[in-house]
Design a protein around this motif. Structure first.
Motif, PDB file in Angstrom:
ATOM      1  N   ALA A 137      24.431  40.717  32.369  1.00 50.28           N
ATOM      2  CA  ALA A 137      23.579  40.129  33.760  1.00 50.28           C
ATOM      3  C   ALA A 137      22.209  39.542  33.281  1.00 50.28           C
ATOM      4  O   ALA A 137      21.842  38.583  33.871  1.00 50.28           O
ATOM      5  N   THR A 142      18.954  33.057  34.903  1.00 43.19           N
ATOM      6  CA  THR A 142      18.521  31.727  34.616  1.00 43.19           C
ATOM      7  C   THR A 142      17.134  31.369  35.128  1.00 43.19           C
ATOM      8  O   THR A 142      16.898  29.992  35.211  1.00 43.19           O
TER       9      THR A 142
ATOM     10  N   PHE B 413      34.328  21.563  38.666  1.00 42.62           N
ATOM     11  CA  PHE B 413      33.293  22.048  39.484  1.00 42.62           C
ATOM     12  C   PHE B 413      33.782  21.422  40.938  1.00 42.62           C
ATOM     13  O   PHE B 413      34.328  20.786  41.222  1.00 42.62           O
ATOM     14  N   LEU B 452      24.590  21.049  32.391  1.00 39.46           N
ATOM     15  CA  LEU B 452      24.986  22.245  32.092  1.00 39.46           C
ATOM     16  C   LEU B 452      25.411  22.502  30.587  1.00 39.46           C
ATOM     17  O   LEU B 452      25.884  23.463  30.164  1.00 39.46           O
ATOM     18  N   GLY B 453      24.796  21.670  29.900  1.00 37.35           N
ATOM     19  CA  GLY B 453      25.427  21.838  28.307  1.00 37.35           C
ATOM     20  C   GLY B 453      26.850  21.728  28.169  1.00 37.35           C
ATOM     21  O   GLY B 453      27.155  22.410  27.308  1.00 37.35           O
ATOM     22  N   LYS B 498      33.449  32.447  47.207  1.00 42.30           N
ATOM     23  CA  LYS B 498      32.680  34.064  47.049  1.00 42.30           C
ATOM     24  C   LYS B 498      31.477  33.896  46.679  1.00 42.30           C
ATOM     25  O   LYS B 498      31.193  33.125  45.805  1.00 42.30           O
ATOM     26  N   PRO B 502      27.210  40.411  40.638  1.00 39.47           N
ATOM     27  CA  PRO B 502      26.655  40.737  39.185  1.00 39.47           C
ATOM     28  C   PRO B 502      28.056  40.950  38.204  1.00 39.47           C
ATOM     29  O   PRO B 502      29.097  41.207  38.469  1.00 39.47           O
ATOM     30  N   PRO B 503      27.873  40.317  36.966  1.00 34.68           N
ATOM     31  CA  PRO B 503      26.697  40.081  36.417  1.00 34.68           C
ATOM     32  C   PRO B 503      26.111  38.725  36.383  1.00 34.68           C
ATOM     33  O   PRO B 503      25.247  38.151  35.828  1.00 34.68           O
ATOM     34  N   MET B 504      27.073  37.859  37.307  1.00 31.49           N
ATOM     35  CA  MET B 504      26.277  36.224  37.190  1.00 31.49           C
ATOM     36  C   MET B 504      25.657  36.053  38.672  1.00 31.49           C
ATOM     37  O   MET B 504      25.693  34.903  39.091  1.00 31.49           O
ATOM     38  N   ARG B 506      22.626  36.027  39.332  1.00 33.76           N
ATOM     39  CA  ARG B 506      21.426  35.262  39.410  1.00 33.76           C
ATOM     40  C   ARG B 506      21.729  33.813  38.592  1.00 33.76           C
ATOM     41  O   ARG B 506      20.623  33.094  38.080  1.00 33.76           O
ATOM     42  N   LEU B 507      22.727  33.377  38.668  1.00 29.33           N
ATOM     43  CA  LEU B 507      23.082  31.976  38.165  1.00 29.33           C
ATOM     44  C   LEU B 507      22.354  30.934  39.143  1.00 29.33           C
ATOM     45  O   LEU B 507      22.401  31.136  40.197  1.00 29.33           O
ATOM     46  N   ARG B 508      21.643  30.001  38.486  1.00 30.72           N
ATOM     47  CA  ARG B 508      20.934  29.188  39.330  1.00 30.72           C
ATOM     48  C   ARG B 508      21.732  27.874  39.520  1.00 30.72           C
ATOM     49  O   ARG B 508      21.368  27.139  40.316  1.00 30.72           O
ATOM     50  N   ILE B 513      31.514  30.738  44.171  1.00 33.80           N
ATOM     51  CA  ILE B 513      32.854  30.491  43.043  1.00 33.80           C
ATOM     52  C   ILE B 513      34.041  30.771  43.889  1.00 33.80           C
ATOM     53  O   ILE B 513      34.166  31.378  44.895  1.00 33.80           O
ATOM     54  N   VAL B 515      38.733  30.470  43.627  1.00 36.71           N
ATOM     55  CA  VAL B 515      39.800  30.421  42.672  1.00 36.71           C
ATOM     56  C   VAL B 515      40.837  29.425  43.370  1.00 36.71           C
ATOM     57  O   VAL B 515      41.286  29.659  44.376  1.00 36.71           O
ATOM     58  N   ARG B 520      42.554  29.252  38.452  1.00 38.44           N
ATOM     59  CA  ARG B 520      41.392  28.696  37.747  1.00 38.44           C
ATOM     60  C   ARG B 520      40.237  28.918  38.441  1.00 38.44           C
ATOM     61  O   ARG B 520      40.274  28.510  39.844  1.00 38.44           O
ATOM     62  N   PRO B 521      39.221  29.752  37.992  1.00 36.61           N
ATOM     63  CA  PRO B 521      38.113  29.830  38.844  1.00 36.61           C
ATOM     64  C   PRO B 521      37.133  28.435  38.610  1.00 36.61           C
ATOM     65  O   PRO B 521      37.232  27.849  37.560  1.00 36.61           O
ATOM     66  N   PHE B 523      33.392  26.805  39.928  1.00 36.65           N
ATOM     67  CA  PHE B 523      32.014  27.020  40.592  1.00 36.65           C
ATOM     68  C   PHE B 523      31.711  25.836  41.653  1.00 36.65           C
ATOM     69  O   PHE B 523      31.666  24.886  41.322  1.00 36.65           O
TER      70      PHE B 523
END
Lengths: 143, 538
Positions: A137, A142, B413, B452-453, B498, B502-504, B506-508, B513, B515, B520-521, B523
């Motif tokens: 987490a 980010t 995506f 996104l790298g 959805k 957590p744990p994701m 706080r992804l900005r 997300i 399915v 396949r998930p 975002f």
């Protein structure tokens, strides 16, 4: 530290997970991308229609990382609404049953482990997956 | 005020009170001194009187009022309950039921209840009740009181709709699997079946969504009182104005908006609006104004909360940010809109004083997190001495989002359709400059893979998605466009999105997300965040 354990042979070490926390195992050729991933975070999978963050266990535990392996074996761990996928690559798994644990466990801790089992064929570190979850987490924050 | 939209609620509530009165009258007939039953009866009559007065149903109000007066005498012990009295009250109740039935049928309430009211008054003055004249009884069949009728409006726990919506989400995901199978079959029957199931699920989804929608005014109805109390507490003279409160939002979004809205208004009264003497001295009008204005932008709602107070002091904000550990060089390089948003950092406030409710720097970070948690965005505009405007842009509904599948570097995506203006195939070399000529303007381009790298190989042509970036780019009014460059695009889908847990959580770069049918998930991209970050880097 009681309860049956699933044992993962990983690099030079062996690691155990409480079988009660194992929700399932998924095998994939390619891990879907997770935007903002860093450190040992590897990607995301879906498990029973729920998205699950996946980490690379070797990278998290500091085991030597060799050449990229074909395929991913992901152990999905779940407890109290929390889900985390642990990618163990092609590693083999075995079990230690509860009755084999008697007198063989200590509370020796290392990074992301919560104790150690002195099994007949060598020491096995017990993975503290909640600590891994919390660190995941943090890595995925980010801001 | 148009009260017709509250009619069904009135009928439902009144029905419940009438049932309560009926049970209560029978109870006091059995046990005349039952003070609990008398108190309850009084409350039921009082509620019917109040609701009927609000709705303009005066005959019902007058009848309830006369019964309430009699009940008050019984409650206070000035009169004792007699059998004739309960009979009169039951007769009046039947008359009230008949009137309520007229409301239900949209018939005029022109029946004469004066003899019943006179009988009640006489009874309340201590005289033995007389039977009212038959001619004075309402023309509608009073015996309608003996009909057993269920309300057409049902009270349902909000969680039931949450469960229904989640089930529809699962149906959408199952449908997505079936749709994937239709690509590999020649069976027309199967394809038609999947199409029909899709139509039914869509219709079911629309019904559930519409049942969950509530107008903003349901939330803001309590704000005038809040502003009044805060103004009294601080000795300030403040008026609240609202506009567009009839716009509806999903119940869950509306619910989550309550805390942020209260916090913003408290901040405005406590710290934005000047004390009355200061306003008079600087020639500002009284009362000070707090304005909440809501409008729609495609399938989103924009809520602006503005005050005409002193505005935010940028220098003070920068100084506080530096003293909290942010490098001065970074602060100085920030665009103005980002400087203002420093107030959303935890523990950062420019307020000189701390009140019981604001000024501790606790709150705006929570407000921002709450808004972004719904897939919304928060912007701040402020002019010193003229005031501050907080702009919240939120989706109107949650869960099912129409989205376009896009692919870049082999990864999939989703881009929300509500943000898309146009999708164009463009030779790669036309995108090298970082801008693209579209609709008479040079729009900035954001390379999704780089953002996104993700590694990508060279391609002869790319897909340019022209996006509505309104509310994202600083110093712009009205519609602003930006281009998102991806490798390719696929189907438009109804995605059951959805929230990120957590744990994701706080992804900005992602707002949620889903399915896909094949498991396949994928975002859902947070377009404002991606554009902002990419342009800041540039």
């Amino acid at each position: 530290m009681e309860g049956d354990k699933l044992v993962i042979a990983l690099g030079n070490g062996k690691y155990a997970l409480d079988t009660k926390t194992v929700a399932g195992i998924i095998e994939l050729q390619k891990l879907p991308f997770l935007p903002g991933k860093s450190g040992f975070v590897a990607g995301v999978v879906s498990f029973r229609n729920e998205p699950v963050t996946v980490i690379d266990l070797k990278a998290a535990l500091g085991e030597a990382i060799d050449t990229p392996e074909a395929g991913h074996k992901i152990i999905v761990l779940g407890s109290k609404g929390r889900l985390l996928g642990i990618d163990i690559g092609p590693s083999q798994v075995s079990f230690i049953w509860n009755e084999e644990l008697r007198g063989r466990t200590t509370d020796e801790k290392r990074l992301f482990t919560s104790g150690r089992i002195y099994a007949a064929d060598g020491p096995v570190d017990i993975i503290d997956w909640q600590a891994l979850f919390n660190e995941t987490a943090r890595l995925l924050t980010t801001d | 005020m148009d009260v017709s939209k509250y009619k069904s609620l009135y009928l439902q509530e009144t029905g419940e009170h009438i049932s309560g009165i009926e049970a209560g009258l029978l109870a006091i007939e059995k046990t005349p001194g039952d003070s609990f039953a008398l108190d309850n009866l009084f409350r039921h009559y009082h509620s019917i009187k109040g609701m009927s007065a609000s709705m303009g149903y005066n005959p019902i109000m007058q009848l309830a009022h006369a019964q309430e007066d009699l009940l008050d005498k019984l409650r206070s012990g000035k009169l004792g309950v007699t059998s004739a009295m309960t009979s009169l009250l039951l007769k009046c109740l039947d008359a009230m039921k008949a009137l309520v039935e007229r409301v239900r049928a949209d018939e005029p309430l022109d029946t004469d209840s004066s003899s019943l009211i006179e009988a009640l008054k006489s009874c309340a003055s201590g005289k033995e009740p007389l039977a009212p004249e038959p001619s004075a009884a309402p023309s509608a069949p009073v015996e309608g009181g003996h009909k057993l009728r269920l309300s057409s409006v049902m009270k349902v726990e909000g969680s039931v709709f949450d469960g229904l919506l989640a089930s529809v989400g699962d149906l959408f995901m199952a449908l997505s699997s079936f749709k994937a199978l239709t690509h590999g079959t020649r069976s027309v029957e199967f394809k038609n079946g999947v199409h029909q199931i899709g139509k039914t699920i869509n219709s079911l989804h629309e019904s559930i969504i519409s049942a969950r929608m509530l107008p903003l005014e349901d939330l803001t109805a309590g704000l005038p009182r809040l502003v009044r109390d805060l103004a009294n507490e601080t000795g300030k003279n403040v008026a609240l104005h609202t506009e567009g409160m009839d716009i509806s939002l999903d119940r869950s979004i509306l619910e989550g908006l309550g805390g942020p809205l209260v916090h913003i208004i408290r901040n405005a009264v406590d710290h934005g609006i000047e004390p009355t003497a200061e306003r008079v001295q600087s020639g500002k009008p009284l009362p000070a104004s707090i304005r909440i204005k809501a409008s729609t932008r495609k399938d989103r709602v924009v809520i602006e909360i503005s005050d005409d107070g002193r505005g935010m002091n940028r220098q003070k904000l920068k100084a506080r940010a530096i003293s909290s550990g942010i490098p001065a060089a970074k602060i100085e390089a920030m665009p103005d809109r980002e400087v203002l948003k420093l107030v959303c950092l935890p523990g950062l406030s420019t307020a000189e004083t701390v009140t019981s409710t604001s000024g501790r720097g606790v709150g705006m970070d929570v407000v921002k997190d709450a808004v972004e948690g719904f897939g919304g965005s928060l912007e701040i505009e402020s002019t010193e001495y003229r005031g501050t405007k907080i702009i919240l842009e939120l989706p109107r509904t949650s869960s099912i989002t129409k989205a376009l599948l896009v692919e870049t570097g082999g990864e999939l995506f989703l881009v929300p359709i509500s943000r898309i203006e146009k999708v164009i195939e463009v030779p790669s070399n036309e995108l090298d400059a970082g801008t693209y000529a579209f609709a008479g303007a040079e729009i900035p381009l954001v390379e999704l893979a780089a953002s996104l790298g993700i590694k990508t190989g060279p391609r002869f042509s790319r897909t340019l998605i022209v996006l509505d970036a309104s509310g994202t780019l600083s110093g712009t009014e009205g519609k602003t466009l930006a281009g998102l460059v991806v490798d390719d695009f696929g189907d438009e889908i109804d995605a059951y999105v959805k929230p990120l847990l957590p744990p994701m959580s706080r992804l900005r770069s992602a707002a949620g997300i889903t399915v896909l049918g094949d498991g396949r998930p994928v975002f859902l991209l947070d377009i404002p965040q991606i554009i902002l970050k990419a342009l800041e880097r540039a």
